[in-house]
Scaffold this active site. Structure first.
Site, PDB file in Angstrom:
ATOM      1  N   LYS A 123       0.838  -1.206   0.000  1.00 54.02           N
ATOM      2  CA  LYS A 123       0.000   0.000   0.000  1.00 54.02           C
ATOM      3  C   LYS A 123       0.873   1.256   0.000  1.00 54.02           C
ATOM      4  CE  LYS A 123      -3.629  -2.688   2.133  1.00 54.02           C
ATOM      5  NZ  LYS A 123      -4.226  -3.212   3.377  1.00 54.02           N
TER       6      LYS A 123
ATOM      7  N   GLN B 246      -4.566  -2.045   9.700  1.00 53.85           N
ATOM      8  CA  GLN B 246      -4.211  -3.337   9.091  1.00 53.85           C
ATOM      9  C   GLN B 246      -4.690  -4.473  10.000  1.00 53.85           C
ATOM     10  OE1 GLN B 246      -2.846  -3.734   5.935  1.00 53.85           O
ATOM     11  NE2 GLN B 246      -3.419  -5.847   6.317  1.00 53.85           N
TER      12      GLN B 246
ATOM     13  N   ASP C 270     -11.578   2.072   4.090  1.00 45.07           N
ATOM     14  CA  ASP C 270     -11.862   0.648   3.887  1.00 45.07           C
ATOM     15  C   ASP C 270     -13.369   0.377   3.871  1.00 45.07           C
ATOM     16  OD1 ASP C 270      -9.515  -0.797   3.442  1.00 45.07           O
ATOM     17  OD2 ASP C 270      -8.967  -0.765   5.562  1.00 45.07           O
TER      18      ASP C 270
END
Ligand code: NDP
Length: 286
Positions: free
Chosen positions: A52, A96, A119
């Site tokens: 990322k 994460q 997200d």
């Protein structure tokens, strides 16, 4: 033989569009920013975070990494997220997963500002998606929607089977297809006769995490098949949830594994960060 829906190629096209949008923002003195929070040193999570970071750098997006020890207390983690929520340089926050067992994952994800939840995991964003008015869409299903659009697949009036009902993929995917006026059947491990349901579908989206469980013979001739699964066979081989060779003899179009849905997920994360930055400076678009 089915047309191959090439995720790498579509992803490259969308990343180029993202880069152009970042350049337009830069011309107004705005740099979109992502904060990534990594707790502990799980090697898989490290790899994802560094992928990322690389993708952000290539797109011109600021990347702020917070690596925390595995034994960090939940309150310290929540305090850090509160700080990032207020940080004006940051448009998106990525936690994460997985988090260590002593941390309440739900509490942490709910502490992220819904307006930085790139997200799309926060209940606010899940609710907005369910109401048909999404703010952030979860990246994997959003990527699949883009792949269908870019491949000229219109979902209106189609019978879609989504196999798998996870919060990450299956459920939001079903919502997105419904919003496009598809008739959606959402299947899971209690579904009776999955094969019969799939064999009636115009579009099949398989997110089961079960190697090649969707048999080629189940696919209706001409159907569109999207394979989300990533299953490791032995050391090197990756296969999807669909029996690719047999399915591609019947399908009209199909995604391969690897090189299908996989490349789209990080691309849509970039796209969500840029959407967030654009909204920050044009708040009436929220
Ligand atoms: P989960 O394990 O969270 O969910 C799997 C779903 O499949 C569940 O709803 C489960 O049903 C259902 N299921 C499992 N076995 C059967 C069965 N025998 N019959 C019918 N349904 C079944 O997985 P995810 O949604 O997170 O991921 C699915 C796959 O997609 C995985 O291979 C994952 O690696 C991959 N993936 C790929 C991504 C990408 O970027 N390409 C991103 C995210 C995931 P129930 O709910 O009843 O248990």
């Amino acid at each position: 033989m089915a047309k191959i829906i090439d995720g790498k190629e579509i992803s490259a096209r969308i990343r180029a569009e993202v880069k152009t949008k970042v350049e337009h923002l830069a011309a107004r003195g705005i740099t979109p920013g992502l904060a990534a929070v990594l707790v502990g040193d799980d090697p898989g999570s490290r790899v994802y975070v560094s992928m990322k970071a690389k993708a952000c750098a290539a797109a011109g997006i600021l990347f702020d990494e917070h690596t925390l020890p595995a034994d960090i207390g939940e309150d310290s983690l929540l305090a850090l997220i509160e700080e990032i929520n207020k940080d004006e340089r940051i448009d998106g926050i990525l936690i994460q997963l997985p988090l260590p067992a002593h941390i309440d994952e739900r509490r942490v994800l709910e502490s992220v500002s819904p307006h930085k939840d790139v997200d799309g995991f926060h209940p606010f964003n899940v609710g907005r998606l369910a109401l048909g008015n999404p703010l952030f869409r979860p990246c994997t299903p959003y990527g699949i929607l883009k792949m269908l659009d870019e491949s000229g697949v219109c979902l209106d009036g189609k019978d879609v089977v989504v196999a798998g009902r996870s919060n990450l993929v299956g459920k939001p995917m079903a919502m997105m297809c419904l919003a496009r006026n598809a008739t959606v059947t959402l299947c899971h491990s209690h579904t009776r006769d999955l094969g019969r349901k799939i064999s009636a579908a115009d579009v099949v989206i398989a997110a089961l995490g079960r190697a090649e469980m969707v048999r080629g013979a189940w696919i209706k001739r001409g159907a569109v098949v999207i394979d989300v699964g990533i299953n490791r066979i032995g050391e090197k081989k990756l296969v999807g949830d669909v029996e690719f060779e047999a399915a591609s003899k019947r399908a009209g179009a199909i995604t391969p594994v690897p090189g299908g849905v996989g490349p789209m997920t990080i691309t849509m994360l970039l796209s969500n960060i840029v959407e967030s930055a654009e909204r920050r400076f044009s708040p009436w678009r929220a």
